[in-house]
Design a protein around this motif. Structure first.
Motif, mmCIF file in Angstrom:
data_model
loop_
_atom_site.group_PDB
_atom_site.id
_atom_site.type_symbol
_atom_site.label_atom_id
_atom_site.label_comp_id
_atom_site.label_asym_id
_atom_site.label_seq_id
_atom_site.Cartn_x
_atom_site.Cartn_y
_atom_site.Cartn_z
ATOM 1 N N LEU A 3 -31.990 -24.231 2.435
ATOM 2 C CA LEU A 3 -32.116 -24.356 3.883
ATOM 3 C C LEU A 3 -32.908 -25.598 4.285
ATOM 4 O O LEU A 3 -32.509 -26.332 5.181
ATOM 5 C CB LEU A 3 -32.770 -23.103 4.477
ATOM 6 N N ASP A 8 -28.908 -29.300 9.382
ATOM 7 C CA ASP A 8 -28.888 -28.333 10.487
ATOM 8 C C ASP A 8 -29.850 -27.165 10.245
ATOM 9 O O ASP A 8 -29.687 -26.091 10.800
ATOM 10 C CB ASP A 8 -27.471 -27.807 10.705
ATOM 11 N N SER A 9 -30.887 -27.388 9.453
ATOM 12 C CA SER A 9 -31.791 -26.297 9.080
ATOM 13 C C SER A 9 -32.497 -25.689 10.294
ATOM 14 O O SER A 9 -32.674 -24.476 10.360
ATOM 15 C CB SER A 9 -32.808 -26.771 8.044
ATOM 16 N N LEU A 12 -30.086 -23.385 12.048
ATOM 17 C CA LEU A 12 -29.861 -22.165 11.268
ATOM 18 C C LEU A 12 -31.045 -21.209 11.366
ATOM 19 O O LEU A 12 -30.863 -20.002 11.469
ATOM 20 C CB LEU A 12 -29.578 -22.511 9.804
ATOM 21 N N ASN A 15 -30.866 -19.577 14.734
ATOM 22 C CA ASN A 15 -29.785 -18.587 14.730
ATOM 23 C C ASN A 15 -30.231 -17.309 14.021
ATOM 24 O O ASN A 15 -29.971 -16.196 14.487
ATOM 25 C CB ASN A 15 -28.534 -19.160 14.081
ATOM 26 N N ASN A 16 -30.913 -17.458 12.899
ATOM 27 C CA ASN A 16 -31.402 -16.302 12.159
ATOM 28 C C ASN A 16 -32.389 -15.489 12.994
ATOM 29 O O ASN A 16 -32.322 -14.255 13.024
ATOM 30 C CB ASN A 16 -32.050 -16.763 10.851
#
Length: 105
Positions: A3, A8-9, A12, A15-16
């Protein structure tokens, strides 16, 4: 890729956090000022407004103009930083902001 190595970490991680807040049935909002300062997520729990900022590294969990403005406009709110990497012994900093690893969501 890990990650932390992905371009795009940050997206992400956000989003998580969003998915996990939804699993807990929070009504999720966000805050954005007229000059485009923003807080990633706003949730309400027991009448308390909570701003949540997602950060990849714990060292980025510090007050910025966005967090300062939000805290001034909503003085009874709480602001929480959720971070992916790093370690912090202090849960609450000198500004009254809270820091937790993102896995607590």
């Amino acid at each position: 890729r890990k990650l932390g190595e992905r371009p795009d970490s940050g997206e992400l991680l956000e989003n998580n956090i969003f998915v996990n807040l939804r699993k807990r049935s929070y009504d999720i909002k966000y805050w954005r000022s007229k000059i485009k300062r923003e807080i990633d997520f706003i949730v309400e729990k027991d009448g308390l407004i909570i701003g949540i900022e997602a950060k990849m590294n714990v060292y980025k969990c510090r007050k910025s103009p966005s967090e300062i403005e939000f805290s001034q406009l909503y003085p009874d709110s709480k602001l929480i930083f959720l971070y992916y990497k790093g370690f912090s012994r202090e849960v609450k900093d000198s500004n009254g902001f809270y820091r937790f690893p993102s896995y607590v969501v």
